[in-house]
Design a protein around this motif. Structure first.
Motif, PDB file in Angstrom:
ATOM      1  N   THR A  72       0.856  -1.179   0.000  1.00  0.00           N
ATOM      2  CA  THR A  72       0.000   0.000   0.000  1.00  0.00           C
ATOM      3  C   THR A  72       0.892   1.228   0.000  1.00  0.00           C
ATOM      4  N   ASP A  73       0.515   2.202  -0.821  1.00  0.00           N
ATOM      5  CA  ASP A  73       1.300   3.429  -0.952  1.00  0.00           C
ATOM      6  C   ASP A  73       2.784   3.134  -1.189  1.00  0.00           C
ATOM      7  N   GLY A  74       3.054   2.108  -2.023  1.00  0.00           N
ATOM      8  CA  GLY A  74       4.440   1.785  -2.333  1.00  0.00           C
ATOM      9  C   GLY A  74       5.166   1.106  -1.175  1.00  0.00           C
ATOM     10  N   ARG A  75       4.436   0.806  -0.081  1.00  0.00           N
ATOM     11  CA  ARG A  75       5.041   0.145   1.083  1.00  0.00           C
ATOM     12  C   ARG A  75       4.624  -1.306   1.139  1.00  0.00           C
ATOM     13  N   ARG A  76       5.590  -2.163   1.433  1.00  0.00           N
ATOM     14  CA  ARG A  76       5.271  -3.568   1.601  1.00  0.00           C
ATOM     15  C   ARG A  76       4.595  -3.750   2.948  1.00  0.00           C
ATOM     16  N   LEU A  77       3.409  -4.366   2.936  1.00  0.00           N
ATOM     17  CA  LEU A  77       2.692  -4.580   4.193  1.00  0.00           C
ATOM     18  C   LEU A  77       3.021  -5.922   4.806  1.00  0.00           C
ATOM     19  N   ALA A  78       2.823  -6.971   3.976  1.00  0.00           N
ATOM     20  CA  ALA A  78       3.048  -8.341   4.456  1.00  0.00           C
ATOM     21  C   ALA A  78       3.024  -9.275   3.254  1.00  0.00           C
ATOM     22  N   PRO A  79       3.642 -10.447   3.401  1.00  0.00           N
ATOM     23  CA  PRO A  79       3.547 -11.414   2.301  1.00  0.00           C
ATOM     24  C   PRO A  79       2.097 -11.850   2.094  1.00  0.00           C
ATOM     25  N   VAL A  80       1.724 -12.070   0.848  1.00  0.00           N
ATOM     26  CA  VAL A  80       0.360 -12.501   0.532  1.00  0.00           C
ATOM     27  C   VAL A  80       0.022 -13.795   1.260  1.00  0.00           C
ATOM     28  N   VAL A  81       0.998 -14.702   1.310  1.00  0.00           N
ATOM     29  CA  VAL A  81       0.709 -16.021   1.910  1.00  0.00           C
ATOM     30  C   VAL A  81       0.305 -15.915   3.374  1.00  0.00           C
ATOM     31  N   ASP A  82       0.668 -14.820   4.039  1.00  0.00           N
ATOM     32  CA  ASP A  82       0.263 -14.646   5.437  1.00  0.00           C
ATOM     33  C   ASP A  82      -1.256 -14.628   5.582  1.00  0.00           C
ATOM     34  N   PHE A  83      -1.926 -14.301   4.478  1.00  0.00           N
ATOM     35  CA  PHE A  83      -3.394 -14.211   4.541  1.00  0.00           C
ATOM     36  C   PHE A  83      -4.078 -15.429   3.916  1.00  0.00           C
ATOM     37  N   LEU A  84      -3.270 -16.429   3.627  1.00  0.00           N
ATOM     38  CA  LEU A  84      -3.814 -17.566   2.873  1.00  0.00           C
ATOM     39  C   LEU A  84      -3.778 -18.861   3.667  1.00  0.00           C
ATOM     40  N   GLU A  85      -3.971 -18.759   4.954  1.00  0.00           N
ATOM     41  CA  GLU A  85      -4.094 -19.980   5.736  1.00  0.00           C
ATOM     42  C   GLU A  85      -5.219 -20.814   5.124  1.00  0.00           C
ATOM     43  N   GLN A  86      -6.303 -20.112   4.844  1.00  0.00           N
ATOM     44  CA  GLN A  86      -7.369 -20.702   4.022  1.00  0.00           C
ATOM     45  C   GLN A  86      -7.261 -20.100   2.631  1.00  0.00           C
ATOM     46  N   PRO A  87      -7.367 -20.922   1.593  1.00  0.00           N
ATOM     47  CA  PRO A  87      -7.339 -20.336   0.248  1.00  0.00           C
ATOM     48  C   PRO A  87      -8.530 -19.390   0.050  1.00  0.00           C
ATOM     49  N   VAL A  88      -8.355 -18.448  -0.851  1.00  0.00           N
ATOM     50  CA  VAL A  88      -9.479 -17.579  -1.236  1.00  0.00           C
ATOM     51  C   VAL A  88     -10.019 -18.101  -2.557  1.00  0.00           C
ATOM     52  N   VAL A  89     -11.317 -18.320  -2.623  1.00  0.00           N
ATOM     53  CA  VAL A  89     -11.907 -18.881  -3.838  1.00  0.00           C
ATOM     54  C   VAL A  89     -13.090 -18.020  -4.269  1.00  0.00           C
ATOM     55  N   ALA A  90     -13.187 -17.773  -5.564  1.00  0.00           N
ATOM     56  CA  ALA A  90     -14.379 -17.078  -6.064  1.00  0.00           C
ATOM     57  C   ALA A  90     -14.762 -17.645  -7.423  1.00  0.00           C
ATOM     58  N   THR A  91     -16.053 -17.786  -7.628  1.00  0.00           N
ATOM     59  CA  THR A  91     -16.567 -18.258  -8.918  1.00  0.00           C
ATOM     60  C   THR A  91     -17.459 -17.164  -9.481  1.00  0.00           C
ATOM     61  N   ARG A  92     -17.227 -16.804 -10.721  1.00  0.00           N
ATOM     62  CA  ARG A  92     -18.022 -15.739 -11.320  1.00  0.00           C
ATOM     63  C   ARG A  92     -18.454 -16.104 -12.740  1.00  0.00           C
ATOM     64  N   VAL A  93     -19.564 -15.511 -13.140  1.00  0.00           N
ATOM     65  CA  VAL A  93     -20.079 -15.745 -14.485  1.00  0.00           C
ATOM     66  C   VAL A  93     -20.085 -14.417 -15.240  1.00  0.00           C
ATOM     67  N   TYR A  94     -19.597 -14.458 -16.455  1.00  0.00           N
ATOM     68  CA  TYR A  94     -19.610 -13.262 -17.290  1.00  0.00           C
ATOM     69  C   TYR A  94     -20.698 -13.392 -18.350  1.00  0.00           C
ATOM     70  N   HIS A  95     -21.513 -12.373 -18.475  1.00  0.00           N
ATOM     71  CA  HIS A  95     -22.535 -12.329 -19.531  1.00  0.00           C
ATOM     72  C   HIS A  95     -22.198 -11.188 -20.477  1.00  0.00           C
ATOM     73  N   HIS A  96     -22.356 -11.409 -21.767  1.00  0.00           N
ATOM     74  CA  HIS A  96     -22.226 -10.266 -22.668  1.00  0.00           C
ATOM     75  C   HIS A  96     -23.549  -9.505 -22.687  1.00  0.00           C
ATOM     76  N   ARG A  97     -23.559  -8.357 -23.326  1.00  0.00           N
ATOM     77  CA  ARG A  97     -24.781  -7.569 -23.347  1.00  0.00           C
ATOM     78  C   ARG A  97     -25.890  -8.370 -24.055  1.00  0.00           C
ATOM     79  N   LYS A  98     -27.100  -8.098 -23.665  1.00  0.00           N
ATOM     80  CA  LYS A  98     -28.222  -8.872 -24.209  1.00  0.00           C
ATOM     81  C   LYS A  98     -28.478  -8.508 -25.665  1.00  0.00           C
ATOM     82  N   THR A  99     -28.799  -9.494 -26.443  1.00  0.00           N
ATOM     83  CA  THR A  99     -29.219  -9.249 -27.826  1.00  0.00           C
ATOM     84  C   THR A  99     -30.657  -9.738 -27.956  1.00  0.00           C
ATOM     85  N   THR A 100     -31.245  -9.511 -29.129  1.00  0.00           N
ATOM     86  CA  THR A 100     -32.621  -9.987 -29.325  1.00  0.00           C
ATOM     87  C   THR A 100     -32.696 -10.816 -30.600  1.00  0.00           C
TER      88      THR A 100
END
Ligand SMILES: Cc1cc2nc3c(=O)[nH]c(=O)nc-3n(C[C@H](O)[C@H](O)[C@H](O)COP(=O)(O)OP(=O)(O)OC[C@H]3O[C@@H](n4cnc5c(N)ncnc54)[C@H](O)[C@@H]3O)c2cc1C
Lengths: 290, 777
Positions: B578-606
């Protein structure tokens, strides 16, 4: 399936005598295709691609004997004095195919589209067959190539090689296909100008049931060359329309059919153009040689 | 606020990152579908109809069943569930019963210990056919009294588009009739896969495909299994180009596996592959272009018929596409377009790169050249005068809202350097030169220009959404992001671009790909140039969600330590900063993995209404090509000397991949222009092999000089348009135009044959007036 792996030609001929069913296998570039497509299920095969006697060539008083087992790659790299043969060999398949495929196989298959065959026909070559005991039999090319994919090989024989009289004079081989590599000829033409015998010879591939010569065109051109004094003097001009007329007569010798690769009309037309060009090139090359 | 320019993520978006699958493919280590292997597996083989049209009186499998080594022989009655499948219309029999409608239609199956045994047993299956007359011609099929391929008649789909006043007057009219031949995708890896029976009574199918989930949807009902019990996994795909959109060996292998309880592998031979997938529709096109004296288009009238063959496949969508693009990338106020896909007893046709736009482009670009000649202006100028741009109205009434830099594409292409004229030439560079047919006699050069366009993603109201799952976890060497997407890597490079997007979004170096399968939601098809936009969009969304969750953990951590985080949080390599400063290694926050599932839709057509009006397509990509050819005008042999291409890509996420697509697409277009055609006579394929179906070799391919126009498309991830198809759409037309310029001949059919180039064969004539639209319904 019985597989024979002889080490010498004698051994191979013995096997052929006792097991005449055994199909000779040289480069396998025709044979393995047949096997893969299930068009052939031989009871026995006889591997001949390693026989040293077939992989050799030699000159013997004015003639040249090319062993059946010589590959196109070796022709291209080592037999540059036979320009039309090199030009034909270079058009066969791809480098991989040329490294395996042999002249003997081209004769064995006897396809009208075999690219080495018009060259052999224009050389007036003869095919040397051999059987156990070293007995040989020699057939002119047209008595060996008897029809589409048919030849005169007897069951107890192998093709030893092909022999022709070494000639002086220019010549060329041309092949038309609808793409630039790996293509079966739609039409092929070989022209040889035999300055020794004062004879012009031209042979056609892929435009008939088997390889065709164009005797009428040959006689016409030979005569025209004689009439113009061109055999003695490479600079002598031929009468106008000789090239055209020659092309017409070459085309008239073709016996083409329509198939997936091309139309009969195009094939005949191609013979006309290739014939005319080949003769023009031969005359040009003689001039350059002086 | 930091004004620091955001540094580029290494291996992120915009870089010509090396392909993730490149090294194994080059080294021969990549496992394709045909390399699948299991202990104890059986081989499946398909018995196919030799007839284009016949009644099946009886099938006797007894001789096959008793053949040593055979484990199963199956016929239509053995299909456990639904007897038919299909992408849009469920009309294709898993195995034919009562009737076969095309040569090569599957009739029976055999599983045996090895392929050779399976083939020999297949020969012992006796099918008693009563041969019926075949409907072998697409126009014949529309005539009254023609035999019916299906009981519901021979019209597969009709599209009618009417815009403005098609009966308007114009100063000049040009007419044309055009034909295109049937092209094959010529995938290097034929259809292949393996079905593995599972303990739960279901089956795992490993298959080379373009869209796992649409396969699953079709396979499961035929096996009478719930979808969850039919799990699909992507096997290595050796090219697709549309040929793998339809089901091929999928259901067959599963049936044999479920019957025998053994893994069953099926691989088509090259010859079988020609019968085992759909092809590019042959087309007949009648066009009439009306313009003002200065070359402004006033009206375009088109009648197009395409041969769908025996079953529907994706013909409805192909004729929709072909029709909506039939007026070209031009502003035309008055339009009448009638497109019909018909049933015949020819091989089924369906998806192939360009999807109907290729055939249309061949027609409309020939018309534009004719019009330019009539008006007396340069063909490039004529195109500039009529080109679409943002805000233009299409024949469907759709207004182009996205980027449409058509004029820039045209101008830049026309300005690309022409090939140098060599002083001395290697004879191999003459047309047909490798065959030693020329020393440079009677050569004619010609230059042709073509532009075209293609929709990106599925159209007409279809929501072809894409899902992706991203998991961020602590790996041995630091944080790792794993992307799970069902997007099929078919050689186009989608896996590489997904990795690039994940890196870009997360700032994580190590990104891995989960093998694509149906354990994640559908990615939609690897077709319609859509995966970068759709699966790329899904990965982007999932990564952003992962990042948000991670930063939530970081904020919580900061709160517990009484830290205030004023600035923006970012990941850089292995650290949270943050602000060019190292806060902590990413793995420090990954005791549990982070998972996300998302769906992408294009704009609707007719969908289109009955007059063909609607907001049909999501977005468009444009391309222009200029081809320079050389023709031996006596022998009719061709050398394409150079192709110059400018393509509208929005934003090139991996420029090298984009250039690769342009070159590959051009090769395929060149193939259709001068050599590629499945030849058919009375419903029978005459050239089902690479001996006689010729595709361009490296000696036939010219250098392709290409440039990209990057005008980001609003509202899509990274502003990137798809890039797989536009070059194929235009190159056939550009090369044909160049051949016309070189020979002065009409050349209204592709592939152009030597006979056409030297006038042995006259231009194709329409067999009569275009088939009436009235007779259609
Ligand atoms: C991809 C591909 C491309 C090709 N392209 C061309 C081409 O451009 N032009 C062309 O002409 N051909 C082409 N061919 C065909 C083939 O390569 C040639 O016909 C070649 O000359 C065959 O030689 P081979 O040694 O491989 O013959 P094989 O396949 O080993 O044998 C062919 C036949 O000859 C018989 N035979 C071989 N040697 C002998 C012998 N010593 N005595 C008696 N019988 C013998 C065999 O029994 C068999 O019947 C191509 C083939 C492939 C697969």
């Amino acid at each position: 399936m019985r597989i024979h792996l002889p080490r010498t030609l004698d051994e191979a001929l013995e096997i052929k005598a006792t097991d005449p069913e055994a199909v000779p296998l040289a480069g396998g570039t025709d044979l393995m295709v047949l096997l893969n497509f299930d068009r052939l299920r031989p009871a026995a095969m006889l591997e001949v691609s390693r026989l040293p006697e077939l992989r050799a060539w030699r000159w013997e008083n004015g003639t040249f004997l090319l062993g059946a087992g010589v590959t196109y790659s070796r022709i291209v790299s080592s037999l540059t004095e036979f320009k039309p043969l090199v030009e034909a060999s270079r058009t066969v398949g791809s480098p991989q195919i040329r490294n395996r495929a042999t002249i003997g196989g081209n004769l064995g298959t006897a396809s009208p589209a075999g690219d080495a065959l018009p060259v052999l026909a224009a050389y007036d070559a003869e095919v040397v067959l051999i059987k156990a005991g070293g007995k040989t039999r020699t057939l002119p090319w047209h008595q060996f190539l008897v029809g589409p994919k048919r030849n005169a090989l007897a069951p107890d024989e192998l093709i030893l090689g092909v022999r022709w009289t070494v000639t002086r004079g220019p010549g060329s081989f041309s092949k038309i296909g609808t793409r630039n590599a790996m293509v079966i000829a739609v039409a092929g033409l070989c022209l040889v100008m035999d300055e020794g015998q004062r004879q012009l010879r031209v042979a056609l591939g892929s435009v008939g049931p088997t390889i065709l010569r164009a005797p009428d065109a040959e006689a016409f051109a030979s005569k025209a060359l004689t009439g113009a004094g061109a055999w003695e003097d490479p600079r002598a001009a031929l009468p106008p329309r000789v090239l055209e007329e020659f092309g017409e007569r070459v085309a008239a010798a073709a016996r083409p059919i329509d198939d997936v690769r091309g139309t009969a009309a195009y094939r005949r037309h191609a013979c006309r153009v290739l014939g005319r060009r080949a003769l023009a090139w031969a005359l040009e090359d003689r001039k350059l040689r002086g | 606020m930091s004004t620091k320019v955001r540094e580029r993520t290494k291996g992120g978006v915009g870089e010509s990152l090396r392909r993730v699958d490149g090294a194994p493919k080059v080294k021969g280590q990549f496992l394709y579908g045909s390399d699948l292997w299991a202990e104890d597996m059986l081989w499946g083989f398909t018995v196919r109809s030799p007839h284009p049209h016949a009644r099946i009186r009886a099938i006797d499998i007894s001789q096959a069943l008793t053949y040593p080594g055979v484990h199963a022989a199956l016929v239509a009655a053995d299909v456990p569930g639904k007897k038919t499948y299909g992408l849009e219309i469920v009309d294709q029999p898993v195995l034919a019963w009562e009737r076969v409608r095309y040569q090569g239609e599957p009739v029976a199956l055999v599983a045996a210990a090895d392929l050779e045994t399976a083939k020999r047993a297949a020969e012992r299956i006796k099918v008693d056919y009563e041969v019926l007359p075949a409907v072998a011609d697409m126009e014949q099929a529309l005539r009254r009294g023609a035999p019916r391929v299906h009981d519901h008649g021979n019209v597969l789909k009709h599209i009618h588009i009417e815009h403005g006043n098609p009966d308007v007057r114009a100063d000049l009219w040009v007419d044309g009739y055009y034909e295109t031949g049937m092209q094959d995708q010529a995938i290097l890896g034929p259809e292949s896969g393996m079905a593995v029976p599972a303990e739960d009574g279901g089956v795992d199918l490993y298959v080379a495909t373009q869209w796992l989930h649409v396969d699953q949807e079709q396979v499961a009902p035929c096996l009478d299994l719930p979808k969850e019990k039919v799990r699909l996994h992507l096997a290595g795909v050796g090219g697709a180009f549309g040929s793998r959109e339809d089901v091929s060996m999928h259901i067959h292998a599963c049936m044999l596996a479920l019957r025998t309880g053994r893994s069953v592998k099926m691989v088509y031979s090259r010859e079988e592959s020609f019968f085992g997938h759909v092809h590019r529709h042959p087309a007949r096109i009648w066009m009439r272009h009306g313009a003002s004296r200065d070359g402004k288009l006033i009206c375009v009238r088109v009648r197009m018929v395409i041969d769908g063959g025996a079953y529907a496949s994706s013909s409805p969508a192909v004729i929709t596409n072909a029709s909506t693009f039939a007026a070209g990338p031009y502003e035309v106020p008055n339009v009448l377009i009638d497109g019909t896909a018909v049933f015949t007893n020819n091989p089924p046709c369906g998806a192939m790169r360009g999807f109907g736009a290729v055939q249309a482009c061949f027609g409309y670009e020939a018309q534009m050249d004719k019009l330019a000649a009539r008006v007396g202006i340069d063909p490039v100028e004529l195109r500039l005068r009529n080109a679409l741009s943002t805000g233009s109205v299409l024949p469907t009434g759709q207004v182009i809202r996205g980027s449409a830099p058509v004029r820039e594409v045209i101008r830049r292409c026309a300005a690309l350097p022409l090939p140098p004229q060599p002083v001395e030439r290697d004879p191999i560079t003459y047309p047909g030169g490798a065959g030693n047919v020329s020393r440079g006699e009677r050569l004619r050069q010609g230059t042709g220009f073509a532009i075209g366009y293609k929709n990106i993603a599925y159209s007409a109201g279809f929501d072809d959404s894409a899902e992706a799952r991203v998991k961020l976890f602590a790996g041995a060497g630091g944080p790792v992001a794993e992307v799970h997407s069902a997007a099929a890597e078919v050689g186009q490079g989608v896996h590489t671009v997904l990795v690039q997007i994940a890196r870009e979004e997360l700032g994580i170096d190590q990104v891995t790909l989960h093998p694509p399968d149906t354990m994640v939601g559908s990615a939609g098809s690897s077709s319609a140039s859509r995966q970068t936009m759709m699966s790329g969009g899904a990965v982007q969304l999932a990564c952003r969600a992962v990042r948000d969750q991670l930063f939530e953990r970081v904020r919580q951590w900061a709160r517990t330590r009484g830290l205030t985080l004023a600035g923006e949080l970012r990941i850089m390599g292995a650290d949270v900063v943050t602000d060019g400063r190292r806060l902590a290694p990413v793995v420090d926050f990954l005791e549990q993995p982070v998972v996300a599932t998302r769906v992408y839709h294009h704009r609707k057509t007719t969908p289109m209404d009955e007059r063909g009006q609607g907001d049909v397509h999501v977005t468009f990509a444009f391309a222009a090509q200029r081809a320079v050819v050389e023709v031996d005008e006596e022998l009719g042999l061709v050398r394409v000397v150079q192709v110059a291409c400018v393509q509208d890509v929005g934003h090139a996420l991996n420029p090298q991949s984009v250039y690769g697509q342009i070159e590959g697409g051009t090769a395929q277009g060149l193939g259709l222009a001068v050599m590629e055609e499945i030849q058919i006579k009375d419903g029978r394929v005459l050239n089902p092999s690479f001996t006689d179906y010729l595709i361009p070799t490296i000696l036939d391919m010219p250098p392709v000089v290409s440039e990209l126009v990057e005008e980001p498309e609003p509202g899509v991830p990274f502003g990137a348009k798809g890039v797989g198809e536009p070059s194929t759409v235009v190159s056939t037309a550009a090369i044909a135009a160049a051949l016309r310029a070189a020979t002065g001949r009409e050349l209204n059919r592709v592939p152009v044959r030597p006979d056409d180039l030297i006038g042995l064969e006259p231009p194709r004539k329409s067999s009569g007036p275009p088939p009436a639209v009235k007779g259609v319904a």
